[in-house]
Enzyme design. Structure first.
Site, PDB file in Angstrom:
ATOM      1  CG  ASP A  10      -1.977  -1.040   0.917  1.00  0.00           C
ATOM      2  OD1 ASP A  10      -1.312  -2.344   0.429  1.00  0.00           O
ATOM      3  OD2 ASP A  10      -2.926  -0.955   1.721  1.00  0.00           O
ATOM      4  CD  GLU A  41      -7.907   0.711  -0.144  1.00  0.00           C
ATOM      5  OE1 GLU A  41      -8.527   0.994  -0.357  1.00  0.00           O
ATOM      6  OE2 GLU A  41      -6.563   0.387   0.992  1.00  0.00           O
ATOM      7  CG  ASN A  42      -3.821   3.879   1.602  1.00  0.00           C
ATOM      8  OD1 ASN A  42      -3.408   2.197   1.487  1.00  0.00           O
ATOM      9  ND2 ASN A  42      -5.208   3.713   2.277  1.00  0.00           N
ATOM     10  CG  ASP A  69     -10.506  -0.800   2.942  1.00  0.00           C
ATOM     11  OD1 ASP A  69      -9.211  -0.802   2.757  1.00  0.00           O
ATOM     12  OD2 ASP A  69     -10.278  -0.195   3.933  1.00  0.00           O
ATOM     13  CG  HIS A  70      -9.477   3.161   1.627  1.00  0.00           C
ATOM     14  ND1 HIS A  70     -10.351   4.219   2.189  1.00  0.00           N
ATOM     15  CD2 HIS A  70      -8.460   3.266   3.024  1.00  0.00           C
ATOM     16  CE1 HIS A  70     -10.673   3.447   3.845  1.00  0.00           C
ATOM     17  NE2 HIS A  70      -8.772   3.140   3.900  1.00  0.00           N
ATOM     18  CG  HIS A 178      -6.664  -4.062   4.720  1.00  0.00           C
ATOM     19  ND1 HIS A 178      -7.111  -3.190   4.434  1.00  0.00           N
ATOM     20  CD2 HIS A 178      -7.095  -4.050   5.880  1.00  0.00           C
ATOM     21  CE1 HIS A 178      -7.851  -1.984   5.357  1.00  0.00           C
ATOM     22  NE2 HIS A 178      -7.659  -3.457   5.720  1.00  0.00           N
ATOM     23  CG  HIS A 180      -0.901   0.436   6.091  1.00  0.00           C
ATOM     24  ND1 HIS A 180      -0.662   1.446   6.002  1.00  0.00           N
ATOM     25  CD2 HIS A 180      -1.372  -0.120   5.101  1.00  0.00           C
ATOM     26  CE1 HIS A 180      -2.053   1.759   5.068  1.00  0.00           C
ATOM     27  NE2 HIS A 180      -2.401   1.100   4.271  1.00  0.00           N
TER      28      HIS A 180
END
Length: 261
Positions: A10, A41-42, A69-70, A178, A180
């Site tokens: 991520d 996604e982050n 999820d983001h 997810h 991290h």
């Protein structure tokens, strides 16, 4: 033929993008990387991705961007998801969710990589069954791709391990994202599928999973909401490299990667 697949954990905010830009070119050169898959996604201030960041991450040398999820945190990314075949959202979201659920990447060697992203359901927001959805996609991809790589974006190590064992012999490599936090359990399963529970985070390691330490502690101690700003020190790229034989479709090695900028 051997393919070297680099999967990057991520990417968190500007620090994650900065270390990606500095480290990725030398990683690709040093390891003869044929395909780069990165979860982004982050990348937008720690949550979501924008069209501008999609372009900048691609410019760093990432071949395929995955989300979790983001995925829809920044709604302006929706047209990019609908128009491009190098960025994918989790396959087991609603059929009405924008974006493609799988992609095929053609390497310079001529071999192709089918890539699927799944999202977990344990300690996560509601989603469709990842086992069932993966089965449906695998049937299509096996006819089109030389090897298949599956990302599992999930919270629970048990769920990621269950999916990996379920996919043993069906996919060449399964990796988790997810949390991290990179796990030290890289392995090759009995039928030849490579697996690692989580490949970690690309961004500021002097943090609490990428966020400012002081405010996270304040929030946990007081139950008062504080802004979880992205931290900025000790930048590293985390991920894993899988070496996969295209004839047998089996992983020959999985190597964890942590590189400082």
């Amino acid at each position: 033929m051997k393919l070297n697949i680099l999967c990057i954990g991520d990417i968190v905010g500007r620090p994650g993008r900065e270390v990606l830009e500095k480290v990725l070119p030398q990683l690709k050169s040093a390891h003869g990387i044929d395909c780069v898959i990165a979860n982004a996604e982050n990348s937008a201030a720690g949550s979501g991705i924008t069209p501008k960041l999609y372009k900048s991450i691609k410019a760093c040398g990432v071949d395929i961007i995955t989300l979790g999820d983001h995925a829809y945190k920044r709604r302006e990314i929706v047209p990019i998801l609908e128009e491009n075949r190098d960025i994918i959202r989790p396959a087991n979201l609603s059929r009405s969710a924008p974006g493609c659920a799988e992609v095929i990447f053609n390497t310079a060697k001529g071999a192709s990589v089918g890539i699927i992203s799944l999202i977990g359901r344990v300690f996560m927001q509601p989603a469709n069954c990842p086992f069932e959805h993966c089965d449906n996609i695998l049937g299509r991809l096996k006819k089109q791709a030389d090897i298949i790589v599956v990302e599992v974006h999930g919270e629970a190590t048990s769920e990621k391990a269950a999916l990996a064992h379920y996919l043993d012999g069906k996919a060449s490599f399964v990796f988790g994202t997810h949390t991290h936090v990179q796990t030290a359990d890289e392995r090759i399963l009995p039928k030849g599928t490579g697996f690692i529970t989580d490949i970690g985070m690309t961004g500021p390691f002097h943090s609490i999973i990428g966020r400012d330490i002081e405010n996270v502690i304040k929030s946990m101690r007081t139950q008062v909401n504080f802004p979880f700003d992205v931290a900025g020190e000790d930048l590293r790229l985390s991920g894993a490299i899988a070496v996969i034989d295209t004839a047998s479709k089996k992983t020959e090695s999985v190597t964890r990667v942590i590189e400082k900028s």
